[in-house]
Design a protein around this motif. Sequence first.
Motif, PDB file in Angstrom:
ATOM      1  N   TYR A 265       0.830  -1.208   0.000  1.00 25.12           N
ATOM      2  CA  TYR A 265       0.000   0.000   0.000  1.00 25.12           C
ATOM      3  C   TYR A 265       0.864   1.258   0.000  1.00 25.12           C
ATOM      4  O   TYR A 265       0.603   2.216  -0.759  1.00 25.12           O
ATOM      5  N   GLU A 266       1.884   1.289   0.810  1.00 26.78           N
ATOM      6  CA  GLU A 266       2.745   2.469   0.884  1.00 26.78           C
ATOM      7  C   GLU A 266       3.511   2.687  -0.416  1.00 26.78           C
ATOM      8  O   GLU A 266       3.701   3.834  -0.844  1.00 26.78           O
ATOM      9  N   LYS A 267       3.931   1.617  -1.057  1.00 29.28           N
ATOM     10  CA  LYS A 267       4.640   1.753  -2.329  1.00 29.28           C
ATOM     11  C   LYS A 267       3.716   2.342  -3.404  1.00 29.28           C
ATOM     12  O   LYS A 267       4.100   3.275  -4.131  1.00 29.28           O
ATOM     13  N   ILE A 268       2.500   1.815  -3.511  1.00 31.79           N
ATOM     14  CA  ILE A 268       1.553   2.332  -4.503  1.00 31.79           C
ATOM     15  C   ILE A 268       1.184   3.775  -4.190  1.00 31.79           C
ATOM     16  O   ILE A 268       1.059   4.618  -5.088  1.00 31.79           O
ATOM     17  N   ARG A 269       1.031   4.101  -2.915  1.00 31.26           N
ATOM     18  CA  ARG A 269       0.690   5.473  -2.528  1.00 31.26           C
ATOM     19  C   ARG A 269       1.806   6.441  -2.891  1.00 31.26           C
ATOM     20  O   ARG A 269       1.543   7.523  -3.445  1.00 31.26           O
ATOM     21  N   ASP A 270       3.054   6.070  -2.609  1.00 37.32           N
ATOM     22  CA  ASP A 270       4.177   6.953  -2.930  1.00 37.32           C
ATOM     23  C   ASP A 270       4.315   7.135  -4.443  1.00 37.32           C
ATOM     24  O   ASP A 270       4.569   8.255  -4.927  1.00 37.32           O
ATOM     25  N   ASP A 271       4.156   6.046  -5.207  1.00 36.68           N
ATOM     26  CA  ASP A 271       4.241   6.159  -6.669  1.00 36.68           C
ATOM     27  C   ASP A 271       3.141   7.062  -7.217  1.00 36.68           C
ATOM     28  O   ASP A 271       3.371   7.887  -8.114  1.00 36.68           O
ATOM     29  N   LEU A 272       1.939   6.924  -6.677  1.00 40.06           N
ATOM     30  CA  LEU A 272       0.831   7.758  -7.141  1.00 40.06           C
ATOM     31  C   LEU A 272       1.046   9.215  -6.769  1.00 40.06           C
ATOM     32  O   LEU A 272       0.713  10.125  -7.553  1.00 40.06           O
ATOM     33  N   SER A 273       1.602   9.473  -5.592  1.00 36.68           N
ATOM     34  CA  SER A 273       1.856  10.852  -5.180  1.00 36.68           C
ATOM     35  C   SER A 273       2.843  11.531  -6.123  1.00 36.68           C
ATOM     36  O   SER A 273       2.638  12.688  -6.535  1.00 36.68           O
ATOM     37  N   VAL A 274       3.886  10.817  -6.498  1.00 39.35           N
ATOM     38  CA  VAL A 274       4.854  11.377  -7.449  1.00 39.35           C
ATOM     39  C   VAL A 274       4.205  11.618  -8.807  1.00 39.35           C
ATOM     40  O   VAL A 274       4.428  12.651  -9.455  1.00 39.35           O
ATOM     41  N   LYS A 275       3.369  10.686  -9.239  1.00 39.15           N
ATOM     42  CA  LYS A 275       2.707  10.815 -10.536  1.00 39.15           C
ATOM     43  C   LYS A 275       1.749  11.997 -10.559  1.00 39.15           C
ATOM     44  O   LYS A 275       1.653  12.718 -11.564  1.00 39.15           O
ATOM     45  N   VAL A 276       1.049  12.234  -9.459  1.00 41.02           N
ATOM     46  CA  VAL A 276       0.123  13.364  -9.396  1.00 41.02           C
ATOM     47  C   VAL A 276       0.886  14.689  -9.454  1.00 41.02           C
ATOM     48  O   VAL A 276       0.456  15.640 -10.128  1.00 41.02           O
ATOM     49  N   LYS A 277       2.006  14.759  -8.776  1.00 43.90           N
ATOM     50  CA  LYS A 277       2.812  15.996  -8.824  1.00 43.90           C
ATOM     51  C   LYS A 277       3.328  16.266 -10.229  1.00 43.90           C
ATOM     52  O   LYS A 277       3.277  17.400 -10.716  1.00 43.90           O
ATOM     53  N   MET A 278       3.812  15.228 -10.896  1.00 34.42           N
ATOM     54  CA  MET A 278       4.278  15.397 -12.271  1.00 34.42           C
ATOM     55  C   MET A 278       3.134  15.785 -13.192  1.00 34.42           C
ATOM     56  O   MET A 278       3.301  16.608 -14.107  1.00 34.42           O
TER      57      MET A 278
END
Length: 334
Positions: A265-278
């Motif tokens: 869950y934390e890995k998917i959340r961190d990846d999504l957070s980076v993707k949203v910022k980009m």
Amino acid sequence: MEGEEQRGEVSQECDVTEEEAPPTEENGNCNHVNNSVTSCPAEATPEIATATEQSKAPALPVTPQKPGSGPVVVQGSNKNAASEKIERVRKWSITTYKCTRQALSEKLGRGSRTVDLDLEPRLELLKDDRQRYENVTKLAQTLANQLAQFTDTQKTLGDAFSDLSIKTPTLHVEFGLNSEAQKFLSKSGKTLSEAITAFTADMNTLVNKTIEDTMLNAKKYEAARIEYDAYRVDMEELNLGPRDAVTVPKLERAQKDFQGQRERYEKIRDDLSVKVKMLEENRVKVLHNQLWLLHSAVAAHSLSCQSFLEQNMRQAIDHLNNPSVDAPSWLEDS
């Protein structure tokens, strides 16, 4: 003396019997009976049969055995494809049941859920922006289609004015001015329609590809969040229960599963957070360029039409101020 002679005769008869006795065979083996040989080992045929059977049998691991220690034990594979598939189906069924229960409890307002106070508001804002961008794209596409039809009608009207200008000498200038105006407006409008179409194409790319890709990752994040909460709730329920020989192994297994789900869950959340910022940075750049291009196209269309129409109106005024153009009326001739 007579006894000795009888024993001698018996001995001679025994010798003759032993010499004349033919060799005996048992079960087709090579056992020969004579004075010096008791038996011959009959192992040739079994060895050949065993070699043939081993050549036909599949290669499987064999436990080495000592001679005379008993039957040979053949070891098979502990896990085969069927058992592994059944195990995967079992795990999938358990996970699906837990996730369904968690989702229903959240919808009914009975269960707790994990909330990321930084990521989830940005996702909600992104969903709202996406709906607004879709609406703008549809309206722009509608405008481009209507403008294309409008310019086609203007071009047709300009051709009609041009034809009447040729066939009506007395109104040659009037029809000619209107024909030129309509044809110019049609050409400029076509350029504007192409610019709006390019704007809608880039907006479609932004909405239906770039943002859609992020929204798919958001769905994966939501599924991982529900699965994480399902295992978390199970672990909390086991923690609240009694500790005995049955529940302790279950609790340890639940903690292990919960830790794995938490890392995922934390890995998917961190990846999504980076993707949203980009995405936010890319969205601002794309919209900045496209909005300026659209505004420039509209301004260029308006200015060019204004410039041409002003020139066209000056020509019309000059024509109206020229009295020699008007032919005398038939009343004046009479």
